[in-house]
Design a protein around this motif. Structure first.
Motif: not given
Length: 327
Positions: A69, A83, A103, A130
């Motif tokens: 990611y 995401e 998430l 994130r």
């Protein structure tokens, strides 16, 4: 190579710009050549290699999902798609997971599993991306911290033995990292650094750039509950300047990291702060000459910072305690 300029690109979440800067340097020394190769192998090859500090196969899968990611968002790929892929990869590691978990819910489950494995887990955003903090060891100490108009007693939790330190650490190979964060119960300080980069707990980097910065956040959480991160960071950086006896240390950092993009609270607050100070110092909206700041005395910077802090506070109070921001 100008390291401040290079790492500023990374802190702005723009690894391609950092890499292009490396590539543009002529007559590179061995250190710069090695750095360019490291970035190429991590971010611009099909099969990057990662050193993962765990033999636990479940932990390795979780960390790999976050690494993939990070590579996606830091190389300007679609954040929403990244995401979605992250959620799918993480959810597949959770037993009996419902297919509709978001998430936040997924990371809530991860926190429980990591706790059972002997680790602390903090998920969520380190704006704008994130990426959790995962660590094993935590110790605490109480400090009395002076702010512009009052003092606060605060508990600081010293964190070490990390598995992951979010995207800032990843994007800079550990050269830069989040110093910590503030929670209602106290401050959390990332104390997991190489020996040569250990912070002097009596020096201004800790006493001013960490303690006063983070305690200002705690004070603002109570006083202005809805304040957005960009305003929180702006106020905390002004507090740093109010108490920093050698202001050029901070001005250099804010000068390079500034970015006119509100999605990035730290770079954007630095951009706004430096724009205001530049008007006061030189009558301009912007100056490309960092060295000019050495001609401004620290006492004058401290005075301007105090005035800007008071001005911002008055604006917030005028609008109301639940305001979300004014910069």
């Amino acid at each position: 190579m100008d390291e401040s300029k290079f790492y500023a690109y990374c802190l702005q979440g723009d690894v391609p710009a950092a890499y292009e800067y490396l590539r543009s340097i002529k007559n590179k020394n061995k250190k710069t050549q090695a750095l360019e190769l490291k970035y190429h192998r991590r971010f611009f090859t099909e099969k990057p290699f990662f050193q993962i500090k765990s033999k636990d196969s479940w932990i390795r899968k979780i960390l790999l999902a976050y690494y993939q990611y990070f590579i996606a968002v830091l190389t300007r790929q679609n954040t929403s798609e990244a995401e979605i892929q992250l959620a799918q990869s993480l959810a597949s590691c959770i037993p009996d997971n419902p297919s509709d978990m978001g998430l936040d819910q997924i990371e809530g489950q991860l926190e429980v599993i990591f706790k059972n494995k002997g680790y602390h887990f903090l998920g969520g955003l380190t704006g704008p991306f994130r990426g959790p903090f995962i660590w094993k060891t935590m110790e605490q100490k109480v400090y009395m911290v002076e702010l512009p108009y009052h003092s606060e007693e605060i508990t600081v939790y010293f964190l070490s033995d990390f598995l992951l330190q979010s995207w800032i650490h990843f994007s800079t190979f550990g050269e830069k990292r989040a110093g910590g964060w503030a929670k209602p119960e106290g401050l959390y300080f990332v104390n997991d650094r190489p020996k040569k980069k250990k912070i002097d707990l009596d020096g201004t980097e800790f006493q001013v750039s960490y303690l006063k910065h983070e305690v200002q956040h705690l004070s603002d959480y109570t006083r202005f509950p809805n304040l957005k991160p960009k305003d929180l960071e702006y106020r905390a950086k002004l507090v740093e300047l109010i108490y920093e006896p050698k202001s050029f240390r901070l001005l250099k950092k804010f000068f390079y990291e500034g970015k006119n993009d509100p999605r990035f609270p730290h770079p954007y607050s630095s951009y706004v702060l430096m724009k205001k100070l530049t008007r006061l110092a030189f009558g301009l909206d912007k100056t490309e000459e960092l060295e000019k700041w050495k001609t401004i005395t620290p006492s004058l910077i401290q005075k301007w910072a105090r005035n800007l802090y008071d001005e911002h506070t008055m604006q917030l109070e005028k609008i109301g305690a639940r305001v979300d921001g004014v910069i």
